[in-house]
Each structure stands twice: as C-alpha cells, then as structure tokens.
Scaffold this motif. Structure first.
Motif, PDB file in Angstrom:
ATOM      1  N   VAL A  32       0.831  -1.205   0.000  1.00  0.00           N
ATOM      2  CA  VAL A  32       0.000   0.000   0.000  1.00  0.00           C
ATOM      3  C   VAL A  32       0.867   1.258   0.000  1.00  0.00           C
ATOM      4  N   VAL A  33       1.892   1.271   0.840  1.00  0.00           N
ATOM      5  CA  VAL A  33       2.793   2.429   0.893  1.00  0.00           C
ATOM      6  C   VAL A  33       3.514   2.601  -0.439  1.00  0.00           C
ATOM      7  N   GLY A  34       3.955   1.499  -1.027  1.00  0.00           N
ATOM      8  CA  GLY A  34       4.646   1.571  -2.310  1.00  0.00           C
ATOM      9  C   GLY A  34       3.769   2.130  -3.415  1.00  0.00           C
ATOM     10  N   LEU A  35       2.519   1.693  -3.466  1.00  0.00           N
ATOM     11  CA  LEU A  35       1.593   2.212  -4.476  1.00  0.00           C
ATOM     12  C   LEU A  35       1.359   3.711  -4.282  1.00  0.00           C
ATOM     13  N   GLY A  36       1.232   4.119  -3.021  1.00  0.00           N
ATOM     14  CA  GLY A  36       1.053   5.544  -2.745  1.00  0.00           C
ATOM     15  C   GLY A  36       2.249   6.368  -3.180  1.00  0.00           C
ATOM     16  N   LEU A  37       3.448   5.859  -2.933  1.00  0.00           N
ATOM     17  CA  LEU A  37       4.664   6.568  -3.341  1.00  0.00           C
ATOM     18  C   LEU A  37       4.762   6.676  -4.859  1.00  0.00           C
ATOM     19  N   ILE A  38       4.405   5.615  -5.550  1.00  0.00           N
ATOM     20  CA  ILE A  38       4.445   5.634  -7.017  1.00  0.00           C
ATOM     21  C   ILE A  38       3.488   6.690  -7.560  1.00  0.00           C
ATOM     22  N   MET A  39       2.274   6.709  -7.019  1.00  0.00           N
ATOM     23  CA  MET A  39       1.287   7.677  -7.482  1.00  0.00           C
ATOM     24  C   MET A  39       1.748   9.106  -7.217  1.00  0.00           C
ATOM     25  N   CYS A  40       2.261   9.357  -6.010  1.00  0.00           N
ATOM     26  CA  CYS A  40       2.725  10.707  -5.665  1.00  0.00           C
ATOM     27  C   CYS A  40       3.901  11.129  -6.542  1.00  0.00           C
ATOM     28  N   ALA A  41       4.827  10.205  -6.778  1.00  0.00           N
ATOM     29  CA  ALA A  41       6.002  10.527  -7.579  1.00  0.00           C
ATOM     30  C   ALA A  41       5.639  10.837  -9.023  1.00  0.00           C
ATOM     31  N   MET A  42       4.618  10.181  -9.539  1.00  0.00           N
ATOM     32  CA  MET A  42       4.254  10.367 -10.939  1.00  0.00           C
ATOM     33  C   MET A  42       3.278  11.525 -11.149  1.00  0.00           C
ATOM     34  N   ALA A  43       2.359  11.712 -10.216  1.00  0.00           N
ATOM     35  CA  ALA A  43       1.284  12.689 -10.429  1.00  0.00           C
ATOM     36  C   ALA A  43       1.471  13.985  -9.663  1.00  0.00           C
ATOM     37  N   GLY A  44       2.433  14.055  -8.749  1.00  0.00           N
ATOM     38  CA  GLY A  44       2.665  15.286  -8.018  1.00  0.00           C
ATOM     39  C   GLY A  44       1.461  15.715  -7.196  1.00  0.00           C
ATOM     40  N   LEU A  45       1.380  17.023  -6.947  1.00  0.00           N
ATOM     41  CA  LEU A  45       0.289  17.536  -6.118  1.00  0.00           C
ATOM     42  C   LEU A  45      -1.064  17.365  -6.793  1.00  0.00           C
ATOM     43  N   TRP A  46      -1.093  17.383  -8.122  1.00  0.00           N
ATOM     44  CA  TRP A  46      -2.357  17.158  -8.828  1.00  0.00           C
ATOM     45  C   TRP A  46      -2.994  15.839  -8.391  1.00  0.00           C
ATOM     46  N   GLY A  47      -2.206  14.771  -8.425  1.00  0.00           N
ATOM     47  CA  GLY A  47      -2.735  13.462  -8.063  1.00  0.00           C
ATOM     48  C   GLY A  47      -3.129  13.369  -6.609  1.00  0.00           C
ATOM     49  N   VAL A  48      -2.312  13.962  -5.733  1.00  0.00           N
ATOM     50  CA  VAL A  48      -2.595  13.918  -4.300  1.00  0.00           C
ATOM     51  C   VAL A  48      -3.904  14.637  -3.980  1.00  0.00           C
ATOM     52  N   VAL A  49      -4.078  15.823  -4.538  1.00  0.00           N
ATOM     53  CA  VAL A  49      -5.278  16.613  -4.250  1.00  0.00           C
ATOM     54  C   VAL A  49      -6.523  15.970  -4.855  1.00  0.00           C
ATOM     55  N   ALA A  50      -6.409  15.470  -6.066  1.00  0.00           N
ATOM     56  CA  ALA A  50      -7.570  14.861  -6.723  1.00  0.00           C
ATOM     57  C   ALA A  50      -8.054  13.630  -5.964  1.00  0.00           C
ATOM     58  N   THR A  51      -7.134  12.745  -5.618  1.00  0.00           N
ATOM     59  CA  THR A  51      -7.530  11.553  -4.865  1.00  0.00           C
ATOM     60  C   THR A  51      -8.013  11.929  -3.468  1.00  0.00           C
ATOM     61  N   GLY A  52      -7.386  12.948  -2.875  1.00  0.00           N
ATOM     62  CA  GLY A  52      -7.814  13.387  -1.549  1.00  0.00           C
ATOM     63  C   GLY A  52      -9.234  13.920  -1.550  1.00  0.00           C
ATOM     64  N   ALA A  53      -9.589  14.696  -2.573  1.00  0.00           N
ATOM     65  CA  ALA A  53     -10.939  15.255  -2.654  1.00  0.00           C
ATOM     66  C   ALA A  53     -11.982  14.153  -2.805  1.00  0.00           C
TER      67      ALA A  53
END
Length: 222
Positions: free
Chosen positions: A172-193
C-alpha cells in the motif's frame, strides 16, 4: 485469521476497487503534473480553495487520526474532540490572511518563505535547517506512526494474519509513493478530494449503524 474480523470476498473486492480507483485518478494527472516544476509541486497554482480544503481535511481520515480521536473521546468525553478541531480555525485564518501574499511571492515551500522574508545569511541557514529537520526527522516520524496505525487496523479490523501484515503495508505504501512521484500535487489533491467524499459518507453511515446496533440514542446515553 480471527473469524470475527475476517473479511469476505465482497469486502476484498471493495478494497481492491478503492485502491485501483485511487491510483487511476492520481495517475490520470501525470501528464499535467509533468509540464513543469510549478505544475508538479503546486499544481500550476490553479487549484480552487474548496478542492484544497477537501484534500486537506481528507488527511484527517488517515489511519492514525481516527484511532487518536477515538481514544480521546473514549477517555475524556466527546467535548475533547475540539482538541482536534481547534487548529482548523487557525488554518482557515492563515489561508484568508496570507494566501494572496504567498501567491504574490511565487514561492513553493514554507521554508522558501523564510529566506525571502528575512533575506540574510541566517535566514538561508534557517531554511536549510528547517528543510533538513522536516525531511529527515519530522516527516519520517509522521509516516512511521501512520504506517503503524495501518498495521493495527490491518490486524484488528481486517483480521490480516501477522505474516501478511508487513507485505500488505509495504504494498500500500509503495503504491502511494508511485502515485505521488508520478502525479505530483495534482494526483494527491484529486484523490484526496474524492476520498473526502467517500470517507464523509462512510462516517455518516457508520454513525447511524452504530447507534442502531446499540439500540438507539437512549441506550447510548445511558
């Protein structure tokens, strides 16, 4: 595996769909985040306030926070939940009072603000110190207790066998790191919302189900 907490097939399907869905939403923004440094770290400074707010509040649904808040309420009473909500007012005021000035400076991080504000050698040292402390001490500690909470939830709520807990957490942590590394703040904010909406709805449903399970508000008060 404890039979009282073991998940059924439909439960695992929901978990997998949630993880895959979150990853997909985040990775959808990979191309947009890769345009330049500003797009990656601050989403091109185009995020609306309500999307930022939902993503920020979604952080309150992290694995550690519900455990901490539940412990506070159980040991001190419901009124103690204000210890958690109190910082919200400070953050809201900071956003209203300082957001425009922060935007005008064109900075990316809070430690960058220190050097811009004071513009001295001491300020440069403070920026390095603050950045190093957060990167090497503060953030690893935060991540550590969040991961620990994930393991507790995996053991107590999901009934995962001990031999699978480490691998599950690492995945789970690895998947989260991959997503954050590839999508930046855009990905973090979109999934967070999106997760904010899911978590809010789930919390409301859980509250009604919990009250119904104990026999109503009257029994709960007694």
């Amino acid at each position: 595996m404890n039979s009282t907490t073991a998940l059924h097939l439909v439960d695992w399907i929901i978990v997998v769909v949630f993880i895959v869905g979150s990853m997909s939403v985040g990775l959808f923004f990979t191309k947009r985040a890769s345009r330049d440094v500003s797009s990656y770290f601050v989403s091109g400074r185009t995020l609306t306030w309500y999307i930022c707010g939902m993503a920020w509040v979604a952080g309150g649904f992290a694995s550690d926070t519900p455990l901490w808040v539940s412990a506070l309420v159980r040991s001190q009473g419901l009124h103690y939940a204000w210890k958690y909500w109190a910082p919200v007012f400070g953050v809201a005021l900071a956003a209203v009072l300082f957001a425009r000035m922060w935007r005008r400076l064109g900075i990316v991080t809070d430690v960058e603000l220190l050097e811009n504000r004071y513009n001295t050698r001491v300020a440069s040292f403070l920026r390095i110190w603050e950045g190093g402390f957060k990167a090497l001490v503060y953030c690893p500690l935060v991540i550590a207790w969040v991961v620990k909470a994930m393991e507790v939830i995996g053991r107590e709520a999901m009934g995962l066998p001990e031999e699978y807990q480490g691998w599950t957490t690492a995945t789970v942590v690895g998947l989260g790191l991959i997503m954050c590394a590839m999508a930046g703040l855009w990905g973090v904010v979109a999934t967070g919302a999106i997760q904010f909406g899911i978590a809010t709805l789930g919390t409301i449903l859980l509250a009604f189900m919990a009250v119904h399970h104990v026999g109503g508000f009257g029994v709960l008060v007694e």
